[in-house]
Design a protein around this motif. Sequence first.
Motif, mmCIF file in Angstrom:
data_model
loop_
_atom_site.group_PDB
_atom_site.id
_atom_site.type_symbol
_atom_site.label_atom_id
_atom_site.label_comp_id
_atom_site.label_asym_id
_atom_site.label_seq_id
_atom_site.Cartn_x
_atom_site.Cartn_y
_atom_site.Cartn_z
ATOM 1 N N LEU A 1 0.849 -1.170 0.000
ATOM 2 C CA LEU A 1 0.000 0.000 0.000
ATOM 3 C C LEU A 1 0.897 1.236 0.000
ATOM 4 O O LEU A 1 1.885 1.281 0.739
ATOM 5 C CB LEU A 1 -0.867 -0.028 1.260
ATOM 6 N N GLU B 1 6.141 -1.880 12.823
ATOM 7 C CA GLU B 1 4.867 -1.690 12.149
ATOM 8 C C GLU B 1 4.099 -0.569 12.805
ATOM 9 O O GLU B 1 3.163 -0.803 13.554
ATOM 10 C CB GLU B 1 4.063 -2.983 12.156
ATOM 11 N N LYS C 1 -4.541 8.059 8.223
ATOM 12 C CA LYS C 1 -5.548 7.850 7.182
ATOM 13 C C LYS C 1 -4.974 7.031 6.040
ATOM 14 O O LYS C 1 -5.662 6.198 5.456
ATOM 15 C CB LYS C 1 -6.022 9.193 6.638
ATOM 16 N N THR D 1 -2.558 4.864 6.105
ATOM 17 C CA THR D 1 -1.987 3.555 6.415
ATOM 18 C C THR D 1 -2.908 2.624 7.190
ATOM 19 O O THR D 1 -2.845 1.416 7.022
ATOM 20 C CB THR D 1 -0.721 3.696 7.284
ATOM 21 N N GLY D 2 -3.714 3.198 8.102
ATOM 22 C CA GLY D 2 -4.493 2.344 8.983
ATOM 23 C C GLY D 2 -3.660 1.729 10.085
ATOM 24 O O GLY D 2 -4.105 0.794 10.745
ATOM 25 N N PHE D 3 -2.459 2.240 10.313
ATOM 26 C CA PHE D 3 -1.647 1.700 11.405
ATOM 27 C C PHE D 3 -2.357 1.900 12.732
ATOM 28 O O PHE D 3 -3.107 2.853 12.916
ATOM 29 C CB PHE D 3 -0.283 2.395 11.457
ATOM 30 N N GLU D 4 -2.072 1.007 13.694
ATOM 31 C CA GLU D 4 -2.723 1.137 14.980
ATOM 32 C C GLU D 4 -1.815 1.748 16.033
ATOM 33 O O GLU D 4 -2.165 1.841 17.180
ATOM 34 C CB GLU D 4 -3.331 -0.194 15.450
ATOM 35 N N ASP E 1 -10.081 5.963 18.860
ATOM 36 C CA ASP E 1 -9.792 5.120 17.697
ATOM 37 C C ASP E 1 -8.844 3.974 18.029
ATOM 38 O O ASP E 1 -8.382 3.279 17.137
ATOM 39 C CB ASP E 1 -9.148 5.959 16.585
ATOM 40 N N LYS E 2 -8.543 3.819 19.316
ATOM 41 C CA LYS E 2 -7.646 2.747 19.733
ATOM 42 C C LYS E 2 -6.296 2.804 19.024
ATOM 43 O O LYS E 2 -5.727 1.803 18.629
ATOM 44 C CB LYS E 2 -8.291 1.374 19.519
ATOM 45 N N VAL E 3 -5.815 4.025 18.847
ATOM 46 C CA VAL E 3 -4.479 4.180 18.277
ATOM 47 C C VAL E 3 -3.504 4.330 19.440
ATOM 48 O O VAL E 3 -3.706 5.174 20.311
ATOM 49 C CB VAL E 3 -4.404 5.433 17.379
#
Lengths: 643, 276
Positions: A28, A264, A307, A309-312, A341-343
């Motif tokens: 991605l 990651e 936005k 990547t969607g990394f947490e 958002d549980k980041v």
Amino acid sequence: MPVESVFPRLEALLPHVQKPIQYVGGELNSTVKDWDACDVRWALMYPDAYEVGLPNQGVMILYEVLNEREGVLAERTYSVWPDLEALMREHGVPQFTVDAHRPVKAFDVFGLSFSTELGYTNMLAALELAGIPLEAKDRTVDDPIVVAGGHAAFNPEPIADFLDCAVVGDGEQAVLDITEIVRAWKAEGRPGGRDELLLRLARTGGVYVPRFYDVEYLPDGRIGRVVPNTPGVPWRVSKHTVMDLDEWPYPKQPLVPLAETVHERMSVEIFRGCTRGCRFCQAGMITRPVRERSITGIGEMVEKGLKATGFEEVGLLSLSSADHTEIGDIAKGLADRYTEDKVGLSLPSTRVDAFNIDLANELTRNGRRSGLTFAPEGGSERIRKVINKMVSEEDLIRTVATAYGNGWRQVKLYFMCGLPTETDEDVLQIAEMAKNVIAKGREVTGQNDIRCTVSIGGFVPKPHTPFQWAPQLGVEETDARLAKLRDAIRSDRKYGKNIGFRYHDGKPGIVEGLLSRGDRRIGAVIRAVYEDGGRFDGWREHFSYDRWMDCADKALAGSGVDVDWYTTRERSYEEVLPWDHLDSGLDKDWLWEDWQDALEEVEVDDCRWTPCFDCGVCPQMQTEIQIGPTGKKLLPLTVVNQG
Amino acid sequence: MPEGPPPAPAVQRIRLRYTKRGRLRFTSHRDFQRAFERALRRSAVPMAYSAGFTPHPKVSYANAAPTGVASEAEYLEIALTEERDPERLRAQLDASLPPGLDVVDAVEVRTPNLADRLQASVWRIRLDGVSPEEAERAAAAFLAAESVEVERLTKNGVRVFDTRGAVASLEVSDGRSGDGARGGAEGGADVRPGRACAILRLVVRHATPAVRPDDVLSGLRATADLAPPVPAEVTRLAQGPLDEESGTVTDPLAADRAAASAVPPATAGPRATATA
Ligand code: B12
Ligand code: SF4
């Protein structure tokens, strides 16, 4: 001329190798541009396995900076594991990029990023697989220009034979400047061939072309001088410094791999450079001065990056992240924005003070408080003065007490062994420190189950640091000292069971030391090791100390110098060091004084909050410290509902 | 230490079919899981989370194809805390995943146990360098056998599988004559001219221990010495309920679709209205 993808041929090999996904690309946010629509093409390599190379911040930045430009393309390539290498050799598949699987040899520039010297043998493997002659002198106008960057490039001499050029310092603007020179030379019909292109690069003063410099040696083996051998080539080559990080918000769209990698998360570099002045730290010395990204710039990068990547998890990176002038507001602002958002937020915490605990608490507001990491680096107060790591044992114990009081249960401590002037006594103090940490933890929590992990590795003196003159501790001495520490910890009845002990033996350190402070004569050693099968030297299971020593014995025979000469020998003030003609901005006399201060256990402050102590960088490079506070705050994001 | 409020309850479940095409067939199931969970975040899907310190989004995966095998028919189920239109959700997730990992179908869950309906798979095996005649012969010998046992090393040691018993049907066609398209998004035009190529199409029942397409290839080698010179390219074309009579595999999401069109959206207490 269209360049064919090697993928169909590679594909047939993939069912036979481990983790084939690392070779297929398509991450991605990766980019494949039209080959024919571009006139300057870069292949960028992190010369290690994909799982380590992909998340590398430096390569990701350059990849994006280059691909954003019209008419320029950049693709990535990584070291292939030995299983695939063997198959590629058998079936004649060349080193390829993971983006469009184009052969590396087809590119104009082959840029390698060396964070560590242990990637040198992997570079040779990649060159050979690519079908590019190993030595620069054998290359033709149809081979790419091989350029090295990254921290290890601050002493490129050991790989001088294999490089066409090297760039020291920040790469963002430098790769664009190189691109323009290559573009013009190609547009003119490549006048004067390779030499002309390299000369144009060298004349900028910001690109080091080893072949335009002759190294003269003294009868005793030391360097006499390094002289330019071509008109117009400067005596010294300068490092590059990017000012105003807010103007360089890269990576904007971090790569998200399908394969599992070591790192990651969405990383944002919150500042560059460090002036804490730890004397062993090459990264701190060569990246001066400190340049902060603003709190609002950071907020924007995090928002866009998440936005994309969607990394947490978000990592706030730098050499000492708690030192950002607005770190408190950054941490709180981001925690407020993203807990829903549980980041998760993380910052590589290394400094030992109560402020760091507040920060760590903020970052883990809703999470589990498992482990905190500190890096006192030296076991005794005395040795910490030598290395200029200004932290007292009382500070540490007080910090640890606060940490345990706040629910943390495990503390990790990082140290080095083999520091200049170090004795057994200094290292044995580490055991005492660990015991005191556990005792304090038990006292504060009333629980017995408190853990402390001690992690220790051998110190390697590095170029462009005050310790560049220091003798490195030999393998036997290092291992003996570590064994004493291990015994001191294990034999302790009361605390021994609660102290974890992780250490690295002295062997890899000696090879790293040889490569770090080596000169051009080391090239023959690297080549011999490579030809004997050496690869992936950063990996315990692939590294062979004996092979390195055997090859060094043979390659250096008759030269009057050997591995000890390069590693355990102390250098004198007058000695010309192999990297003196690469200008990091640091004044050599200032470094020498700092070395003398170290021996006298005199500490030096940080120029961010005390007056400039004349390390030389700012005037030499025409740069300045860029720090806040800006006084701005991170506002809550407006919630955009998607459905 | 505060544990935070309990996680919001799930109000809707959605089943998705997705693919692993072309070079992304080398994605392992673990790799896919990470990529999928990130795609859920990028498209801000209101996921239901498990409780605890490290809450995980509620996703259940069914019967994933092995690494290196392409697939047109993988299934999973997710639980949401707000209702979503399945088709819009599908399009969003598809856009968030790299091309090759494509989300191709979505239905609201109306019936239990998807896993029970995944009774068999249709596989296509492309054998480059094998002539259709040779493959025919091997298939005939295989089908004529009572049972064809092969061995494979599994986590639990060497196991013996009866591959013949698991195969409901097996047909051979000529890879050069049109059916050569691979499962790959990039592979549509990949009929390599001038080279022998056979395509096997087989229906294999799901059993425990599972018989995989490569086991059937081992079986063909055992019964008829079929030894492809290059690695076979395997694609799962479908999985679902098996009609033993006709040997066809049908759509496992059909039941949910039928239930959805028969009954208007179920209401389960107060909840957000479905976004259009
Ligand atoms: C600070 C640091 C960290 C920090 C911050 C990381 C960061 N900012 O990316 C923290 C603590 C988080 C960290 C974590 C880790 N790190 Co670290 N880290 C470093 C360190 C000291 C500096 C990296 C840095 O400042 N990067 C910032 C970027 C922007 O700078 P850069 O990469 O140098 O690139 C710039 C220039 O050098 C130049 N450039 C670079 N390449 C090229 C090429 C060309 C052709 C040109 C022209 C220019 C150019 O342009 C870039 C942009 O300006 C390096 C050592 C080193 N000497 O580099 C180790 C290092 C990279 N880390 C390492 C490791 C192992 C890790 C971890 C995996 C540790 C772990 N087990 O968790 C993680 C993974 C992190 C990751 N992203 O991969 C190893 C990598 C080993 C290897 N085999 O390659 C290194 C080399 C240290 C070592 N010797 O062991 N790390
Ligand atoms: S020149 Fe002065 S201000 Fe600049 S980094 Fe060195 S000590 Fe700090």
